[in-house]
Design an enzyme around this catalytic site. Structure first.
Site, PDB file in Angstrom:
ATOM      1  N   LYS A   1       0.884  -1.173   0.000  1.00 50.68           N
ATOM      2  CA  LYS A   1       0.000   0.000   0.000  1.00 50.68           C
ATOM      3  C   LYS A   1       0.919   1.219   0.000  1.00 50.68           C
ATOM      4  CE  LYS A   1      -1.583   3.062   2.181  1.00 50.68           C
ATOM      5  NZ  LYS A   1      -1.392   4.533   1.883  1.00 50.68           N
TER       6      LYS A   1
ATOM      7  N   GLU B   1      10.063   1.537  10.427  1.00 50.86           N
ATOM      8  CA  GLU B   1      11.137   2.472  10.109  1.00 50.86           C
ATOM      9  C   GLU B   1      10.505   3.852  10.208  1.00 50.86           C
ATOM     10  OE1 GLU B   1      13.241   4.901   8.815  1.00 50.86           O
ATOM     11  OE2 GLU B   1      13.334   4.094   6.781  1.00 50.86           O
TER      12      GLU B   1
ATOM     13  N   CYS C   1      14.562  10.384   5.843  1.00 51.06           N
ATOM     14  CA  CYS C   1      14.370   9.986   7.246  1.00 51.06           C
ATOM     15  C   CYS C   1      15.635  10.160   8.064  1.00 51.06           C
ATOM     16  CB  CYS C   1      13.836   8.567   7.382  1.00 51.06           C
ATOM     17  SG  CYS C   1      13.816   7.604   5.916  1.00 51.06           S
TER      18      CYS C   1
ATOM     19  N   GLU D   1      11.108  16.124  14.237  1.00 48.57           N
ATOM     20  CA  GLU D   1      11.458  15.906  12.838  1.00 48.57           C
ATOM     21  C   GLU D   1      10.715  16.939  11.999  1.00 48.57           C
ATOM     22  OE1 GLU D   1      10.001  12.243  10.854  1.00 48.57           O
ATOM     23  OE2 GLU D   1      12.054  12.085  10.114  1.00 48.57           O
TER      24      GLU D   1
END
Ligand code: NAP
Ligand code: MG
Length: 456
Positions: A164, A239, A273, A363
């Site tokens: 997905k 992750e 990331c 982040e």
């Protein structure tokens, strides 16, 4: 939807609009999958599992090599699609977004053939068997790479997959499905259902026929997926986010450490990331480093692509405003739109950032650098480790042994020493809230295997 080896009409009539972040114009629509589509894909993957798991690993490796070749044949088209749906500059799309997954596919074609799926331990023989049906849920920031980093090791292990992809970047996943089709992967081994996270993603993660969920994305969604996998006693790989530090120790080549650090962050407009969004510099070299960073960031003014969406752009601008409000010094950039149309944010550098500020903790996922000052190595280490994340990092020192000693004390999964190159065989994944599990190379393969021991 690509299910059971064919393109099928979707269950519902809902669609997802795909927008080019550089023009803000819709250029494609894909079907929004429902739980019915997800169920059909999981059933196909389950039906294909026994045959694929029993296929000799070397033959699975040959199919992965064929997938690599089929994708390679569509290389230019794939790069064009990444640029259209993500906004990445064309050169970066080709050199990284498409080239890296081709290397990863090659690595798993080889690993499938060479890995020891069987070992002797005393009076036991231990077999490594596939975990089963994998539900892969991927983000938009490296759309092809994130998908391949799950699909390639899963297929090498003998698992079957339902993917997905992110709603912002669903077209690259369709390119991968087309390549799998051209490569002659058996029907049902790899399936793609496009759709929204809380609908199709949620249905996939919760499906009883899924043995393992492999997720890359935000920590917030990862936490929910981990909780539901825990309740169902399912394997899970997460992750998640990062707030990685580029630590420049006294004695390092300061100009190189700053320039490489800024380049690492600005690549993909900061939407990486393991982006080095924090730079840690000794007090004695601080002003010089800030000046170097300002000059380095200026070079990216015309080079960074837009952010993926209006939502991401607004989020990043909000962090910039918050940095100013909390007292950090804006050296260059800022939250004003540098150009229009397109979801652009100026390369931005903040100095006088303290570890407790929001821009040093959260982040941002944009081209925003926070430069922090440390007094000595212990102070640098304390600051480097003072976030909930631990994904990437860099350490620079005059002496490699000194850099290694510092890196060994960092709570993070992957660290580049004096600008060491990215290695697609090295395990990639996080300490702390950056995730659970590792991707890429032999460690990434192990995630998709479980052991069975026979005693004699
Ligand atoms: P996200 O919501 O976590 O999306 C990642 C994937 O999970 C997408 O495919 C998403 O689908 C799906 N998803 C969303 N909600 C779900 C649910 N309840 N159940 C199952 N699947 C679900 O991340 P995002 O909204 O794209 O980005 C938000 C922030 O996450 C970013 O600003 C960044 O800080 C971080 N992020 C980190 C990474 C990384 O690699 N570490 C990558 C991307 C984003 P939809 O696309 O339909 O939402
Ligand atoms: Mg989302």
């Amino acid at each position: 939807m690509y299910i059971d080896g064919e393109w099928r009409p979707a269950d519902g009539t809902g669609t997802i609009s795909v927008v080019d972040p550089a023009t803000e114009m819709e250029f494609a629509r894909v079907p929004a999958g429902t739980p019915v589509d997800v169920d059909a894909a999981v059933r196909a993957a389950r039906a294909a599992l026994p045959g694929w798991a029993a296929t000799p690993p070397a033959e699975r490796g040959a199919r992965i090599a064929a997938l690599r070749d089929a994708l390679k044949a569509q290389e230019a088209e794939a790069a064009r699609i990444v640029t259209s749906e993500l906004g990445a500059p064309p050169g970066f799309s080709k050199a990284v977004h498409v080239a890296l997954p081709l290397r990863v596919l090659t690595s798993y074609a080889e690993l499938a053939a060479s890995h020891a799926f069987e070992e002797k331990l005393g009076n036991s023989t231990v077999f490594q068997e596939p975990v089963g049906v994998v539900g892969a849920i991927t983000p938009w920031n490296y759309p092809l790479h994130q998908a391949v980093a799950k699909v390639a090791p899963a297929l090498a292990a003998g698992c079957t997959v339902v993917l997905k992809p992110a709603e912002n970047t669903p077209l690259t996943a369709r390119v991968l499905a087309a390549a799998a089709h051209d490569a002659g992967l058996p029907a049902g081994v790899f399936n793609v259902v496009t759709g929204l996270g809380p609908v199709a993603g949620q249905a996939l993660a919760a499906h009883e026929g899924v043995d393992m969920v492999s997720f890359t994305g935000s920590t917030a969604v990862g936490r929910d997926i981990g909780a539901s996998a825990g309740a169902a006693v399912k394997r899970v790989a997460l992750e998640l986010g990062g707030k990685s530090a580029n630590v420049i120790l006294p004695g390092a080549d300061l100009a190189r450490a700053v320039n490489v650090g800024v380049a690492q962050l600005m690549a993909n407009s900061g939407q990486t990331c393991h982006a080095w969004s924090r730079m840690l510099v000794h007090a004695d070299e601080y002003d010089e480093a800030v000046a170097l960073a300002e000059a380095a960031a200026a070079k990216y003014a015309d080079r960074v692509g837009p952010l993926v969406s209006a939502r991401q752009r607004d989020r990043v601008r909000g962090y910039i405003d918050q940095g100013v409000a909390e007292g950090a010094r804006l050296v260059t950039g800022g939250s004003d739109a540098p150009r229009s149309p397109g979801y652009y944010v100026s390369p931005t550098v903040f100095a006088d950032v303290t570890p407790d500020m929001t821009i040093a903790q959260e982040e941002i996922f944009g081209p925003v650098l926070a430069i922090l000052r440390y007094r000595d190595e212990d102070d640098a280490l304390r600051i480097a480790n003072a976030t909930v994340y631990g994904l990437g990092g860099g350490v620079w020192a005059g002496d490699e042994a000194e850099a290694v000693a510092f890196a060994r004390r960092m709570d993070t999964g992957q660290i580049d020493i004096n600008g060491g190159r990215f290695n697609p065989l090295a395990p990639f994944g996080g300490y702390k809230q950056s995730g659970v599990g590792r991707e890429l190379g032999p460690h990434g393969l192990a995630e998709y295997l479980q052991t069975k021991s026979l005693q004699f």
